[in-house]
Design a protein around this motif. Structure first.
Motif, short mmCIF file in Angstrom:
data_model
loop_
_atom_site.label_atom_id
_atom_site.label_comp_id
_atom_site.label_asym_id
_atom_site.label_seq_id
_atom_site.Cartn_x
_atom_site.Cartn_y
_atom_site.Cartn_z
N ASP A 116 63.05 38.44 138.60
CA ASP A 116 61.90 39.16 138.05
C ASP A 116 62.39 40.30 137.16
OD1 ASP A 116 59.75 37.75 139.13
OD2 ASP A 116 59.92 38.83 141.04
N LEU A 117 61.69 40.48 136.05
CA LEU A 117 62.06 41.53 135.12
C LEU A 117 61.11 42.72 135.27
CD1 LEU A 117 62.48 39.31 131.95
CD2 LEU A 117 64.33 40.29 133.34
N THR A 118 61.68 43.90 135.29
CA THR A 118 60.87 45.12 135.26
C THR A 118 61.76 46.27 134.81
OG1 THR A 118 59.31 46.50 136.47
CG2 THR A 118 61.26 45.78 137.68
N ARG A 119 61.25 47.48 134.85
CA ARG A 119 62.07 48.63 134.54
C ARG A 119 61.68 49.78 135.45
NH1 ARG A 119 59.45 52.05 130.42
NH2 ARG A 119 57.27 51.47 130.47
N ILE A 120 62.63 50.68 135.69
CA ILE A 120 62.35 51.88 136.49
C ILE A 120 61.57 52.85 135.61
CG2 ILE A 120 63.40 53.86 137.66
CD1 ILE A 120 64.13 51.47 139.24
N LEU A 121 60.50 53.43 136.13
CA LEU A 121 59.77 54.45 135.39
C LEU A 121 60.36 55.81 135.74
CD1 LEU A 121 56.11 53.13 135.82
CD2 LEU A 121 57.66 52.80 133.89
N PRO A 122 60.75 56.57 134.73
CA PRO A 122 61.40 57.85 135.01
C PRO A 122 60.39 58.91 135.46
CG PRO A 122 61.17 57.53 132.65
CD PRO A 122 60.62 56.30 133.30
N GLY A 123 60.89 59.98 136.04
CA GLY A 123 60.05 61.13 136.39
C GLY A 123 59.28 60.92 137.68
N GLY A 144 51.80 62.54 143.52
CA GLY A 144 52.49 63.36 144.51
C GLY A 144 53.41 62.60 145.45
N VAL A 145 53.30 61.27 145.48
CA VAL A 145 54.19 60.47 146.33
C VAL A 145 55.59 60.49 145.72
CG1 VAL A 145 54.68 58.12 147.15
CG2 VAL A 145 52.34 59.04 147.28
N THR A 146 56.61 60.73 146.54
CA THR A 146 57.96 60.89 146.00
C THR A 146 58.72 59.56 145.86
OG1 THR A 146 58.79 61.29 148.23
CG2 THR A 146 58.25 63.22 146.90
N MET A 147 58.18 58.47 146.39
CA MET A 147 58.87 57.18 146.27
C MET A 147 58.94 56.79 144.78
SD MET A 147 59.77 55.76 149.17
CE MET A 147 59.68 56.49 150.81
N PRO A 148 60.10 56.26 144.35
CA PRO A 148 60.26 55.94 142.92
C PRO A 148 59.31 54.83 142.46
CG PRO A 148 62.08 55.07 144.20
CD PRO A 148 61.27 55.91 145.13
N ARG A 149 59.23 54.66 141.13
CA ARG A 149 58.27 53.69 140.57
C ARG A 149 58.94 52.71 139.62
NH1 ARG A 149 54.71 57.22 137.21
NH2 ARG A 149 56.76 58.19 137.00
N ILE A 150 58.39 51.51 139.60
CA ILE A 150 58.77 50.52 138.59
C ILE A 150 57.52 50.14 137.79
CG2 ILE A 150 60.75 49.48 139.74
CD1 ILE A 150 58.77 47.24 140.71
N ASP A 151 57.75 49.52 136.66
CA ASP A 151 56.67 48.95 135.87
C ASP A 151 56.19 47.69 136.57
OD1 ASP A 151 54.95 48.45 133.78
OD2 ASP A 151 56.47 48.79 132.23
N LYS A 152 55.08 47.11 136.13
CA LYS A 152 54.68 45.82 136.69
C LYS A 152 55.75 44.77 136.36
CE LYS A 152 52.07 44.31 132.67
NZ LYS A 152 50.89 43.75 132.08
N ILE A 153 55.67 43.62 137.02
CA ILE A 153 56.65 42.56 136.74
C ILE A 153 56.36 42.03 135.33
CG2 ILE A 153 57.58 40.33 137.49
CD1 ILE A 153 57.99 42.66 139.52
N LEU A 154 57.39 42.08 134.47
CA LEU A 154 57.17 41.80 133.05
C LEU A 154 57.51 40.37 132.66
CD1 LEU A 154 58.78 45.13 131.86
CD2 LEU A 154 56.34 44.61 131.82
N GLY A 155 58.06 39.60 133.61
CA GLY A 155 58.43 38.22 133.29
C GLY A 155 59.58 37.79 134.17
N ARG A 156 60.17 36.63 133.81
CA ARG A 156 61.27 36.07 134.59
C ARG A 156 62.52 36.05 133.72
NH1 ARG A 156 61.26 35.11 139.70
NH2 ARG A 156 62.31 33.12 139.48
N SER A 157 63.66 36.39 134.34
CA SER A 157 64.88 36.44 133.53
C SER A 157 65.29 35.06 133.05
CB SER A 157 66.02 37.09 134.32
OG SER A 157 66.33 36.32 135.44
#
Ligand code: ZN
Length: 429
Positions: free
Chosen positions: A300-307, A312-325
């Motif tokens: 699955d392809l995605t990216r980490i969202l910075p910041g 207020g939740v401190t758990m990190p975030r990714i973008d939605k699944i953008l496709g398949r590698s």
């Protein structure tokens, strides 16, 4: 939001949990699974070599093929007597993937999923209609276990059964719908058709398991009168659904980084991509006993969202699944995922969501043609300008030239199986 289930951890606390979990997992898998032991031995790495989080890169990758070759349970790392349940994936080709769970795995999955309901702002007063598959699949079990752990009321209807779904919505006043996006769309249409909109009490929907467009989402949100809908992630290999959810700020998907490590790697080089860039999700579990995952390539392809997120939740975030590698292709030296083209096309209300990319080679040079469709009711006179506008947007966002052709509505082939978006004929000059 009171944090009954989602821990508010600092980056340092998360990193400490990740290192401890990584060391435990390497040792546990090495000791318990001949498969992992052999893989690590062959790569010349021992569990005690994992001293920092960066040392994860010393560990070998695990792939879906390994699951297939070692069918049924190559990753099993505990005595069979400790396994309390198995789940399996749908497996579109060949053998399904079978994963084993200990009681601790099930309990952790429940807590993880309860976090999702908390993040969606549900309370114990909520009534959760679960319209996903039960049985071998992880979906039904996950949504239900999490709901009961959270303390809301579960209505386990399962998929399909439209009449019963509508009955539950109107008679039991479900407040949260859990389904695929296309099921939510179908129910929205039926609610409108039967004039039930003011007889139902839905406020929220949690949807996942398939790709969706913002257009689709807006459509079912309106038809069902929703205040919020949330994209959920998960896969059978990593417990099941519930490993992350969009929050009420709708600025990406929070994932539980204290329970698994997510690396985002270039699918070609398997090196980390630059922060914020798109790559393949590679996951390592930190507490999974039955079938631990070590650097499992999800495709699955995605990216980490910075910041940090405004919720207020401190758990990190990714973008939605953008496709398949697997769908990634290289065009004139640029890594391209079909989803990137899809995202550009979403910016054009005059176009349908369908598209097809074909790659050819002429005189030693690669060419890309993109075929798209007019949406129903769009003005067809503007085709020429529209094709240029689309080509310009593709060039602006993906930095490649393409020939865009616009077809009439419904002219591109539809398929309910995975649509083959890319036709690569470059080897056949
Ligand atoms: Zn958030």
């Amino acid at each position: 939001m009171d944090h009954r289930f989602i821990p508010q951890l600092t980056e340092e606390q998360i990193a400490a949990k990740q290192l401890a979990g990584l060391q435990w997992t390497a040792g546990h898998a090495y000791k318990g699974s001949p498969f992992y032991r052999e893989r690590m031995d062959r790569h010349g790495v021992r569990p005690e070599d994992i001293k920092t989080l960066d040392d994860i890169r010393k560990l070998p990758f695990t792939t879906a093929n390994h699951l297939k070759e070692g069918y049924p349970m190559p990753l099993l790392s505990v005595p069979e007597a400790d396994v309390v349940r198995i789940h399996g994936s749908s497996g579109t080709t060949g053998k399904r993937k079978i994963l084993a769970y200990t009681q601790n795995d099930i309990d952790l999955w429940k807590d993880m999923f309860a976090r999702c309901y908390e993040l969606a702002g549900l309370t114990v007063e909520d009534r959760v209609q679960i319209c996903v598959g039960y049985g071998l699949w992880t979906a039904g079990a996950g949504f239900q276990l999490g709901c009961e752990r959270f303390g809301a009321m579960a209505l386990p209807v399962g998929p399909g059964l439209l009449e019963i779904q509508l009955q539950m919505l109107t008679d039991l006043k479900s407040t949260c719908l859990c389904s695929t996006a296309s099921m939510a769309l179908l129910m929205g249409e039926e609610v409108q058709k039967q004039g039930l909109a003011d007889k139902i009490a839905l406020k929220k929907a949690i949807f996942g398991a398939e790709t969706h467009t913002p257009k689709m989402r807006k459509q079912f949100e309106e038809a069902l009168g929703l205040e919020h809908s949330f994209d959920i992630i998960g896969m059978t290999e990593l417990y099941g659904p519930g490993t992350g959810l969009e929050c009420m700020a709708h600025e990406g998907i929070h994932y539980w980084s204290d329970l698994y490590i997510m690396e985002i790697l270039d699918p070609e080089t398997l090196e980390p991509v630059a922060p914020g860039e798109v790559g393949e999700m590679v996951v390592t579990s930190l507490q999974k006993e039955g079938s631990p995952l070590i650097r499992y390539r999800t495709r699955d392809l995605t990216r980490i969202l910075p910041g940090t997120c405004s919720c207020g939740v401190t758990m990190p975030r990714i973008d939605k699944i953008l496709g398949r590698s697997d769908d990634m292709f290289i065009f004139r030296g640029v890594n391209i995922y079909p989803g990137q083209i899809g995202t550009v096309l979403e910016g054009f209300p005059e176009l349908s969501a369908e598209y097809q990319i074909s790659l050819t080679r002429r005189d030693g040079l690669d060419h890309m043609a993109v075929r798209v469709e007019h949406a129903h009711g769009a003005d067809e006179d503007t085709c020429g300008n529209l094709a240029n506008a689309v080509a310009n947007e593709i060039r602006k966002h993906i930095l490649v030239r393409s020939d865009v052709r616009i077809l009439g509505p419904g002219e591109l082939p539809r398929s309910f199986a995975k649509t083959k978006r890319v036709q690569d004929e470059r080897g056949e000059e």
